[in-house]
Design a protein around this motif. Structure first.
Motif, PDB file in Angstrom:
ATOM      1  N   PRO A 174      40.193  50.648  34.293  1.00  0.00           N
ATOM      2  CA  PRO A 174      41.690  50.911  35.161  1.00  0.00           C
ATOM      3  C   PRO A 174      42.727  50.386  34.372  1.00  0.00           C
ATOM      4  O   PRO A 174      42.557  49.826  33.626  1.00  0.00           O
ATOM      5  CB  PRO A 174      41.271  49.874  36.458  1.00  0.00           C
ATOM      6  CG  PRO A 174      39.800  49.679  36.352  1.00  0.00           C
ATOM      7  CD  PRO A 174      39.185  49.900  35.068  1.00  0.00           C
ATOM      8  N   THR A 175      43.597  51.064  34.600  1.00  0.00           N
ATOM      9  CA  THR A 175      44.974  50.709  34.179  1.00  0.00           C
ATOM     10  C   THR A 175      45.291  49.300  34.224  1.00  0.00           C
ATOM     11  O   THR A 175      45.205  48.627  35.121  1.00  0.00           O
ATOM     12  CB  THR A 175      45.998  51.744  34.562  1.00  0.00           C
ATOM     13  OG1 THR A 175      45.641  53.048  34.068  1.00  0.00           O
ATOM     14  CG2 THR A 175      47.472  51.305  34.042  1.00  0.00           C
ATOM     15  N   ILE A 176      45.873  48.733  33.036  1.00  0.00           N
ATOM     16  CA  ILE A 176      46.571  47.336  33.120  1.00  0.00           C
ATOM     17  C   ILE A 176      48.115  47.582  33.394  1.00  0.00           C
ATOM     18  O   ILE A 176      48.772  48.204  32.404  1.00  0.00           O
ATOM     19  CB  ILE A 176      46.253  46.523  31.983  1.00  0.00           C
ATOM     20  CG1 ILE A 176      44.765  46.427  31.806  1.00  0.00           C
ATOM     21  CG2 ILE A 176      47.126  45.259  32.134  1.00  0.00           C
ATOM     22  CD1 ILE A 176      44.442  45.588  30.692  1.00  0.00           C
ATOM     23  N   SER A 177      48.822  47.140  34.493  1.00  0.00           N
ATOM     24  CA  SER A 177      50.162  47.218  34.560  1.00  0.00           C
ATOM     25  C   SER A 177      50.582  46.109  35.580  1.00  0.00           C
ATOM     26  O   SER A 177      49.770  45.685  36.348  1.00  0.00           O
ATOM     27  CB  SER A 177      50.526  48.705  35.282  1.00  0.00           C
ATOM     28  OG  SER A 177      49.901  48.788  36.645  1.00  0.00           O
ATOM     29  N   GLY A 178      51.886  45.933  35.505  1.00  0.00           N
ATOM     30  CA  GLY A 178      52.475  45.005  36.656  1.00  0.00           C
ATOM     31  C   GLY A 178      52.136  43.505  36.298  1.00  0.00           C
ATOM     32  O   GLY A 178      52.462  42.563  36.967  1.00  0.00           O
ATOM     33  N   GLY A 232      43.292  38.149  28.186  1.00  0.00           N
ATOM     34  CA  GLY A 232      42.980  37.408  29.120  1.00  0.00           C
ATOM     35  C   GLY A 232      44.030  37.398  30.381  1.00  0.00           C
ATOM     36  O   GLY A 232      45.224  37.516  30.274  1.00  0.00           O
ATOM     37  N   VAL A 233      43.393  37.831  31.560  1.00  0.00           N
ATOM     38  CA  VAL A 233      44.299  37.993  32.775  1.00  0.00           C
ATOM     39  C   VAL A 233      44.078  36.939  33.900  1.00  0.00           C
ATOM     40  O   VAL A 233      42.738  36.614  33.940  1.00  0.00           O
ATOM     41  CB  VAL A 233      44.102  39.488  33.315  1.00  0.00           C
ATOM     42  CG1 VAL A 233      44.981  39.662  34.530  1.00  0.00           C
ATOM     43  CG2 VAL A 233      44.541  40.436  32.206  1.00  0.00           C
ATOM     44  N   THR A 234      45.099  36.489  34.424  1.00  0.00           N
ATOM     45  CA  THR A 234      44.752  35.290  35.341  1.00  0.00           C
ATOM     46  C   THR A 234      45.682  35.650  36.409  1.00  0.00           C
ATOM     47  O   THR A 234      46.856  36.161  36.288  1.00  0.00           O
ATOM     48  CB  THR A 234      45.093  33.910  34.761  1.00  0.00           C
ATOM     49  OG1 THR A 234      45.087  32.927  36.022  1.00  0.00           O
ATOM     50  CG2 THR A 234      46.371  33.817  34.261  1.00  0.00           C
ATOM     51  N   ILE A 235      45.442  35.307  37.771  1.00  0.00           N
ATOM     52  CA  ILE A 235      46.355  35.160  38.925  1.00  0.00           C
ATOM     53  C   ILE A 235      47.461  34.275  38.914  1.00  0.00           C
ATOM     54  O   ILE A 235      48.023  34.110  39.853  1.00  0.00           O
ATOM     55  CB  ILE A 235      45.561  35.640  40.209  1.00  0.00           C
ATOM     56  CG1 ILE A 235      44.855  34.151  40.437  1.00  0.00           C
ATOM     57  CG2 ILE A 235      44.725  36.797  40.039  1.00  0.00           C
ATOM     58  CD1 ILE A 235      44.017  34.307  41.896  1.00  0.00           C
ATOM     59  N   GLY A 259      50.334  39.106  41.436  1.00  0.00           N
ATOM     60  CA  GLY A 259      50.136  40.186  42.638  1.00  0.00           C
ATOM     61  C   GLY A 259      48.619  40.327  42.809  1.00  0.00           C
ATOM     62  O   GLY A 259      48.310  40.667  43.814  1.00  0.00           O
ATOM     63  N   GLY A 260      47.671  40.048  41.867  1.00  0.00           N
ATOM     64  CA  GLY A 260      46.357  40.432  41.974  1.00  0.00           C
ATOM     65  C   GLY A 260      45.886  41.589  41.846  1.00  0.00           C
ATOM     66  O   GLY A 260      44.787  42.122  42.064  1.00  0.00           O
ATOM     67  N   GLU A 261      46.900  42.807  41.665  1.00  0.00           N
ATOM     68  CA  GLU A 261      46.630  44.155  41.646  1.00  0.00           C
ATOM     69  C   GLU A 261      45.399  44.621  40.372  1.00  0.00           C
ATOM     70  O   GLU A 261      44.550  45.267  40.879  1.00  0.00           O
ATOM     71  CB  GLU A 261      47.672  45.153  41.587  1.00  0.00           C
ATOM     72  CG  GLU A 261      48.718  45.181  42.502  1.00  0.00           C
ATOM     73  CD  GLU A 261      49.786  43.820  42.709  1.00  0.00           C
ATOM     74  OE1 GLU A 261      49.742  43.065  41.618  1.00  0.00           O
ATOM     75  OE2 GLU A 261      50.522  43.898  43.440  1.00  0.00           O
ATOM     76  N   LEU A 267      37.680  44.546  40.425  1.00  0.00           N
ATOM     77  CA  LEU A 267      36.949  43.726  41.266  1.00  0.00           C
ATOM     78  C   LEU A 267      36.381  42.438  40.953  1.00  0.00           C
ATOM     79  O   LEU A 267      35.458  42.034  41.196  1.00  0.00           O
ATOM     80  CB  LEU A 267      35.642  44.603  41.868  1.00  0.00           C
ATOM     81  CG  LEU A 267      35.703  45.872  42.341  1.00  0.00           C
ATOM     82  CD1 LEU A 267      34.399  46.647  42.561  1.00  0.00           C
ATOM     83  CD2 LEU A 267      36.530  45.871  43.763  1.00  0.00           C
ATOM     84  N   ALA A 268      37.384  41.569  40.237  1.00  0.00           N
ATOM     85  CA  ALA A 268      37.025  40.435  39.532  1.00  0.00           C
ATOM     86  C   ALA A 268      37.401  39.278  40.471  1.00  0.00           C
ATOM     87  O   ALA A 268      38.047  38.390  40.376  1.00  0.00           O
ATOM     88  CB  ALA A 268      38.132  40.192  38.177  1.00  0.00           C
ATOM     89  N   ASN A 269      36.375  39.386  41.556  1.00  0.00           N
ATOM     90  CA  ASN A 269      36.262  38.169  42.404  1.00  0.00           C
ATOM     91  C   ASN A 269      35.463  37.119  41.874  1.00  0.00           C
ATOM     92  O   ASN A 269      35.266  36.048  42.567  1.00  0.00           O
ATOM     93  CB  ASN A 269      35.776  38.738  43.508  1.00  0.00           C
ATOM     94  CG  ASN A 269      36.507  39.804  44.440  1.00  0.00           C
ATOM     95  OD1 ASN A 269      37.766  39.353  44.926  1.00  0.00           O
ATOM     96  ND2 ASN A 269      36.266  41.122  44.289  1.00  0.00           N
TER      97      ASN A 269
END
Length: 319
Positions: A174-178, A232-235, A259-261, A267-269
């Motif tokens: 999936p695209t990484i954006s925002g 690394g991506v974090t909310i 934003g958690g998009e 689906l990184a729950n």
């Protein structure tokens, strides 16, 4: 504080969110939430047992790594319908799932299971629980305005890591954006084409993530000249995440997905979750939690992907 435990060399943080995933509503049994943010809690789960048995014949081209549970599993991601509209809408059908075998599709409106009407995702969960693994169940579906009936044979629900592998392995990432990049070059998230990418989902309060960070940092230093990028991506908000990253010594590109998009798209729950993405932008493996055996497998896989002929590079993914 969230509960923590460690068994052998395998551990993971679990999200305390309630979430509808793949036909079953899951909720981690989190204790008191951490101070920030107050609506999310994490805890550790026991080590999943490795399965020596192959997946059911014809179930999926993706090999399952762990034995399934005894929870009846349909294999769909669902969402509510607009107010007053019966049923639930299927958002995603996992490859190799009972739903896929039964010819269900994304966009189908699931009206009833075994004669029981569905008005919310929780209804599907409760209905499936009345059937056992192996039960053959009729599903009433509205597809393109036409009422149809499908029959599926329920199987046991796979481990979460296997669910992600069924959902993503072999597909375009999936695209990484925002997101807001707060460490590394701001353009790095859009310049991943032709690179092997380790995309990590983490959080400042996740103890397991702190264990994994230096491992990923070492791989970044060793293999970046050959074409590896760790992201690394974090909310967490950028300021909170930056302080945590500094304490741990996270030495790779980091971005905040407040934003958690992006997290939702993957689906990184449960965290840490690491997606291995090849030079073409295809997900080739997913690792959830930290386990010595899995780390060795991912390390070996990264080496193989970096050795691939650069002429095979494609468009990759970006945002």
């Amino acid at each position: 504080m969230p509960r923590e435990s460690r068994r052998s060399s395998s551990f993971r943080c679990l999200s305390g969110w309630s979430w509808a995933c793949l036909g079953v509503i899951l909720s981690a049994c989190a204790s008191a939430p951490p101070p920030s943010p107050p609506t999310h809690g994490f805890e550790l789960s026991p080590e999943p047992q490795v399965s020596d048995e192959p997946a059911p014949a014809g179930a999926s081209a993706v090999e399952l790594r762990y034995p399934p549970s005894r929870t009846p599993w349909l294999g769909v991601e669902i969402e509510d319908q607009p107010s007053g509209t019966p049923g639930v809408r299927i958002v995603r059908v996992l490859r190799g799932s009972p739903a896929a075998d039964g010819q269900l599709r994304a966009g189908d409106e699931l009206l009833s299971v075994g004669g029981t009407r569905l008005d919310a995702p929780s209804d599907l969960v409760q209905t499936l629980e009345r059937f056992g693994v192996g039960a053959e169940v009729p599903l009433a579906v509205l597809r393109a305005g036409q009422h149809r009936v499908f029959r599926v044979s329920l199987r046991g629900q796979p481990e979460f890591e296997d669910l992600l592998r069924l959902a993503f392995v072999g597909s375009q990432a999936p695209t990484i954006s925002g997101v807001v990049t707060f460490q590394g070059e701001a353009a790095s998230l859009t310049e991943l084409r032709g690179k092997v990418v380790l995309l990590e989902f983490w959080a400042s309060w996740c103890e397991v993530c702190r264990y994994l960070a230096p491992v990923l940092g070492r791989w970044q230093r060793e293999y970046r000249p050959a074409g590896l990028e760790v992201v690394g991506v974090t909310i967490d908000p950028p300021d909170v995440a930056a302080k945590a990253a500094s304490r741990v010594g996270m030495a790779y590109t980091l971005a905040s997905d407040t934003g958690g998009e992006v997290s939702d798209a993957y689906l990184a729950n449960q965290i840490p979750a690491v997606f291995v993405i090849d030079r073409r932008g295809i997900v080739v493996d997913v690792m959830v939690g930290v386990q010595s055996r899995r780390l060795d497998e991912v390390h070996e896989l990264v080496g193989r992907l970096l050795d691939e002929n650069e002429g095979e590079r494609g468009e990759g993914f970006g945002g």
